[in-house]
Scaffold this motif. Structure first.
Motif, PDB file in Angstrom:
ATOM      1  N   LEU A  54      62.812  27.132  63.945  1.00 26.99           N
ATOM      2  CA  LEU A  54      62.166  25.856  64.211  1.00 26.99           C
ATOM      3  C   LEU A  54      61.246  25.211  63.059  1.00 26.99           C
ATOM      4  O   LEU A  54      61.096  26.188  62.378  1.00 26.99           O
ATOM      5  CB  LEU A  54      61.205  26.012  65.335  1.00 26.99           C
ATOM      6  CG  LEU A  54      61.785  26.399  66.834  1.00 26.99           C
ATOM      7  CD1 LEU A  54      60.543  26.487  67.962  1.00 26.99           C
ATOM      8  CD2 LEU A  54      62.678  25.085  67.181  1.00 26.99           C
ATOM      9  N   PHE A  55      61.058  24.211  63.022  1.00 27.13           N
ATOM     10  CA  PHE A  55      60.141  23.380  62.030  1.00 27.13           C
ATOM     11  C   PHE A  55      58.903  24.406  61.719  1.00 27.13           C
ATOM     12  O   PHE A  55      58.192  24.495  62.820  1.00 27.13           O
ATOM     13  CB  PHE A  55      60.037  22.036  61.947  1.00 27.13           C
ATOM     14  CG  PHE A  55      59.048  21.394  61.354  1.00 27.13           C
ATOM     15  CD1 PHE A  55      59.630  20.837  60.230  1.00 27.13           C
ATOM     16  CD2 PHE A  55      57.760  21.241  61.435  1.00 27.13           C
ATOM     17  CE1 PHE A  55      58.902  20.318  59.184  1.00 27.13           C
ATOM     18  CE2 PHE A  55      56.833  20.518  60.542  1.00 27.13           C
ATOM     19  CZ  PHE A  55      57.434  20.135  59.482  1.00 27.13           C
ATOM     20  N   PHE A  56      58.672  24.655  60.587  1.00 25.59           N
ATOM     21  CA  PHE A  56      57.145  25.432  60.487  1.00 25.59           C
ATOM     22  C   PHE A  56      56.486  24.447  59.519  1.00 25.59           C
ATOM     23  O   PHE A  56      55.150  24.313  60.038  1.00 25.59           O
ATOM     24  CB  PHE A  56      57.528  26.637  59.477  1.00 25.59           C
ATOM     25  CG  PHE A  56      56.219  27.416  59.244  1.00 25.59           C
ATOM     26  CD1 PHE A  56      55.870  27.858  60.260  1.00 25.59           C
ATOM     27  CD2 PHE A  56      55.986  27.732  58.010  1.00 25.59           C
ATOM     28  CE1 PHE A  56      54.387  28.718  60.208  1.00 25.59           C
ATOM     29  CE2 PHE A  56      55.097  28.506  57.722  1.00 25.59           C
ATOM     30  CZ  PHE A  56      53.930  28.913  58.844  1.00 25.59           C
ATOM     31  N   ARG A  57      56.739  23.997  58.484  1.00 26.70           N
ATOM     32  CA  ARG A  57      55.639  23.043  57.564  1.00 26.70           C
ATOM     33  C   ARG A  57      56.520  22.176  56.648  1.00 26.70           C
ATOM     34  O   ARG A  57      57.491  22.529  55.928  1.00 26.70           O
ATOM     35  CB  ARG A  57      54.923  23.612  56.838  1.00 26.70           C
ATOM     36  CG  ARG A  57      55.253  24.586  55.855  1.00 26.70           C
ATOM     37  CD  ARG A  57      54.255  25.286  54.945  1.00 26.70           C
ATOM     38  NE  ARG A  57      54.883  26.455  54.254  1.00 26.70           N
ATOM     39  CZ  ARG A  57      54.276  27.640  54.452  1.00 26.70           C
ATOM     40  NH1 ARG A  57      53.006  27.884  55.291  1.00 26.70           N
ATOM     41  NH2 ARG A  57      54.800  28.617  54.047  1.00 26.70           N
ATOM     42  N   LEU A  79      61.690  26.083  57.770  1.00 25.01           N
ATOM     43  CA  LEU A  79      61.920  26.543  59.052  1.00 25.01           C
ATOM     44  C   LEU A  79      61.583  27.966  59.109  1.00 25.01           C
ATOM     45  O   LEU A  79      61.598  28.836  57.942  1.00 25.01           O
ATOM     46  CB  LEU A  79      63.445  26.498  59.467  1.00 25.01           C
ATOM     47  CG  LEU A  79      63.989  24.989  59.070  1.00 25.01           C
ATOM     48  CD1 LEU A  79      65.594  25.182  59.382  1.00 25.01           C
ATOM     49  CD2 LEU A  79      63.410  24.004  60.211  1.00 25.01           C
ATOM     50  N   LYS A  80      61.234  28.451  60.371  1.00 27.00           N
ATOM     51  CA  LYS A  80      60.744  29.806  60.555  1.00 27.00           C
ATOM     52  C   LYS A  80      61.540  30.278  61.990  1.00 27.00           C
ATOM     53  O   LYS A  80      61.668  29.679  62.754  1.00 27.00           O
ATOM     54  CB  LYS A  80      59.352  30.016  60.755  1.00 27.00           C
ATOM     55  CG  LYS A  80      58.707  31.280  60.465  1.00 27.00           C
ATOM     56  CD  LYS A  80      57.139  31.352  60.332  1.00 27.00           C
ATOM     57  CE  LYS A  80      56.763  32.549  60.128  1.00 27.00           C
ATOM     58  NZ  LYS A  80      55.370  32.906  60.058  1.00 27.00           N
ATOM     59  N   ALA A  81      61.691  31.655  61.614  1.00 24.95           N
ATOM     60  CA  ALA A  81      62.481  32.270  62.758  1.00 24.95           C
ATOM     61  C   ALA A  81      61.480  32.340  64.089  1.00 24.95           C
ATOM     62  O   ALA A  81      60.386  32.715  63.591  1.00 24.95           O
ATOM     63  CB  ALA A  81      63.132  33.578  62.497  1.00 24.95           C
ATOM     64  N   THR A  82      62.015  32.434  65.263  1.00 22.87           N
ATOM     65  CA  THR A  82      61.149  32.727  66.290  1.00 22.87           C
ATOM     66  C   THR A  82      61.709  33.831  67.017  1.00 22.87           C
ATOM     67  O   THR A  82      62.544  34.334  66.738  1.00 22.87           O
ATOM     68  CB  THR A  82      61.263  31.466  67.391  1.00 22.87           C
ATOM     69  OG1 THR A  82      62.591  31.448  68.064  1.00 22.87           O
ATOM     70  CG2 THR A  82      60.809  30.190  66.715  1.00 22.87           C
ATOM     71  N   ARG A  83      60.650  34.073  68.323  1.00 19.19           N
ATOM     72  CA  ARG A  83      61.244  35.280  68.943  1.00 19.19           C
ATOM     73  C   ARG A  83      62.390  35.035  70.004  1.00 19.19           C
ATOM     74  O   ARG A  83      62.893  35.917  70.759  1.00 19.19           O
ATOM     75  CB  ARG A  83      60.024  36.176  69.505  1.00 19.19           C
ATOM     76  CG  ARG A  83      58.890  36.334  68.646  1.00 19.19           C
ATOM     77  CD  ARG A  83      58.516  37.721  69.044  1.00 19.19           C
ATOM     78  NE  ARG A  83      57.436  38.025  67.862  1.00 19.19           N
ATOM     79  CZ  ARG A  83      57.833  39.003  66.985  1.00 19.19           C
ATOM     80  NH1 ARG A  83      59.125  39.356  66.989  1.00 19.19           N
ATOM     81  NH2 ARG A  83      57.006  39.484  65.897  1.00 19.19           N
ATOM     82  N   PHE A  98      56.441  32.343  66.493  1.00 19.56           N
ATOM     83  CA  PHE A  98      57.088  32.575  65.392  1.00 19.56           C
ATOM     84  C   PHE A  98      57.220  34.204  64.962  1.00 19.56           C
ATOM     85  O   PHE A  98      56.354  34.793  65.385  1.00 19.56           O
ATOM     86  CB  PHE A  98      56.346  31.781  64.447  1.00 19.56           C
ATOM     87  CG  PHE A  98      56.761  30.373  64.411  1.00 19.56           C
ATOM     88  CD1 PHE A  98      57.973  29.829  63.958  1.00 19.56           C
ATOM     89  CD2 PHE A  98      55.808  29.447  64.547  1.00 19.56           C
ATOM     90  CE1 PHE A  98      58.217  28.517  63.890  1.00 19.56           C
ATOM     91  CE2 PHE A  98      56.103  28.152  64.250  1.00 19.56           C
ATOM     92  CZ  PHE A  98      57.260  27.773  64.019  1.00 19.56           C
ATOM     93  N   ARG A  99      58.128  34.573  64.188  1.00 18.75           N
ATOM     94  CA  ARG A  99      58.351  35.910  63.654  1.00 18.75           C
ATOM     95  C   ARG A  99      57.885  35.768  62.300  1.00 18.75           C
ATOM     96  O   ARG A  99      58.174  34.910  61.454  1.00 18.75           O
ATOM     97  CB  ARG A  99      59.746  36.339  64.003  1.00 18.75           C
ATOM     98  CG  ARG A  99      60.442  36.155  65.138  1.00 18.75           C
ATOM     99  CD  ARG A  99      61.982  36.633  64.997  1.00 18.75           C
ATOM    100  NE  ARG A  99      61.869  38.014  64.805  1.00 18.75           N
ATOM    101  CZ  ARG A  99      62.937  38.807  65.139  1.00 18.75           C
ATOM    102  NH1 ARG A  99      63.963  38.091  65.775  1.00 18.75           N
ATOM    103  NH2 ARG A  99      63.027  39.976  64.742  1.00 18.75           N
ATOM    104  N   ASN A 100      57.130  37.047  61.883  1.00 18.41           N
ATOM    105  CA  ASN A 100      56.698  37.067  60.480  1.00 18.41           C
ATOM    106  C   ASN A 100      57.485  38.133  59.975  1.00 18.41           C
ATOM    107  O   ASN A 100      57.201  38.559  58.733  1.00 18.41           O
ATOM    108  CB  ASN A 100      55.223  37.390  60.576  1.00 18.41           C
ATOM    109  CG  ASN A 100      54.366  36.269  61.182  1.00 18.41           C
ATOM    110  OD1 ASN A 100      54.634  35.184  60.903  1.00 18.41           O
ATOM    111  ND2 ASN A 100      53.360  36.567  61.892  1.00 18.41           N
ATOM    112  N   ASP A 101      58.492  38.672  60.685  1.00 13.95           N
ATOM    113  CA  ASP A 101      59.507  39.737  59.976  1.00 13.95           C
ATOM    114  C   ASP A 101      60.841  39.103  59.331  1.00 13.95           C
ATOM    115  O   ASP A 101      61.396  39.934  59.088  1.00 13.95           O
ATOM    116  CB  ASP A 101      59.475  40.693  60.908  1.00 13.95           C
ATOM    117  CG  ASP A 101      60.409  40.256  62.233  1.00 13.95           C
ATOM    118  OD1 ASP A 101      60.393  39.081  62.489  1.00 13.95           O
ATOM    119  OD2 ASP A 101      61.163  41.155  62.882  1.00 13.95           O
ATOM    120  N   ARG A 102      61.025  37.982  59.327  1.00 13.42           N
ATOM    121  CA  ARG A 102      62.068  37.174  58.926  1.00 13.42           C
ATOM    122  C   ARG A 102      61.537  36.374  57.812  1.00 13.42           C
ATOM    123  O   ARG A 102      60.351  35.525  57.886  1.00 13.42           O
ATOM    124  CB  ARG A 102      62.698  36.443  59.931  1.00 13.42           C
ATOM    125  CG  ARG A 102      63.242  37.272  60.857  1.00 13.42           C
ATOM    126  CD  ARG A 102      64.465  38.200  60.632  1.00 13.42           C
ATOM    127  NE  ARG A 102      65.113  38.694  61.671  1.00 13.42           N
ATOM    128  CZ  ARG A 102      64.835  40.049  62.051  1.00 13.42           C
ATOM    129  NH1 ARG A 102      64.080  40.632  61.339  1.00 13.42           N
ATOM    130  NH2 ARG A 102      65.438  40.544  63.003  1.00 13.42           N
TER     131      ARG A 102
END
Length: 164
Positions: A54-57, A79-83, A98-102
């Motif tokens: 999804l859009f992140f910033r 874009l940032k990965a989600t769960r 949002f996931r912080n491991d990707r």
């Protein structure tokens, strides 16, 4: 007790992170939002992608007004990965954390909009790549491509017409 307090602070930080990103998306102009939606759809359609992005910033954006209902947006964003797994109906940051491991995906897009619709000519340019693989050369190539895109508004304006 300190572990619980730490857990609450981390949870609150994740919630703020998710809600801030969604607020940023809602603050984008309609033309920029349509471009982000186009890029998100393209990224999430790749077979190798397992979770929803999804859009992140936003990092940079501009828009050239071509007149007569035509505009040429440029947008650089992450874009940032989600769960949420791929195929989730109506994903959003409140439902899909949002996931912080990707790694982030860095996107640069430019396209032509006429009367609120993205046009197929010239073909919209969407360049997205995982952040660790992004180089300055790729950034320069992306910017050069958008600058060199041949944008034509069709026929000359009425002021350029010669009366027979």
């Amino acid at each position: 007790m300190p572990v619980f307090l730490l857990f609450m602070l981390v949870s609150a930080g994740l919630f703020l992170d998710s809600s801030e990103a969604q607020e940023d998306l809602s603050k984008l102009s309609e033309n920029h939002r349509k471009g982000v939606e186009m890029a998100v759809e393209q990224i999430n359609s790749h077979q190798t992608i397992k979770s929803v992005f999804l859009f992140f910033r936003s990092l940079d954006k501009s828009e050239i007004d071509g007149g007569f209902g035509v505009s040429y947006p440029f947008h650089h964003f992450n874009l940032k990965a989600t769960r949420c797994p791929k195929g989730t109906k109506d994903p959003n940051p409140t439902k899909c954390a949002f996931r912080n491991d990707r790694p982030l995906i860095d996107c640069g897009i430019c396209y032509k909009i006429y009367n609120g619709e993205i046009q197929n000519e010239p073909k919209p340019y969407i360049h997205c790549i995982h952040k660790p693989q992004l180089t300055q050369d790729l950034l320069n190539t992306r910017i050069d491509h958008c600058k060199k895109m041949s944008y034509t508004n069709g026929s000359p304006s009425l002021l350029a017409a010669i009366k027979p």
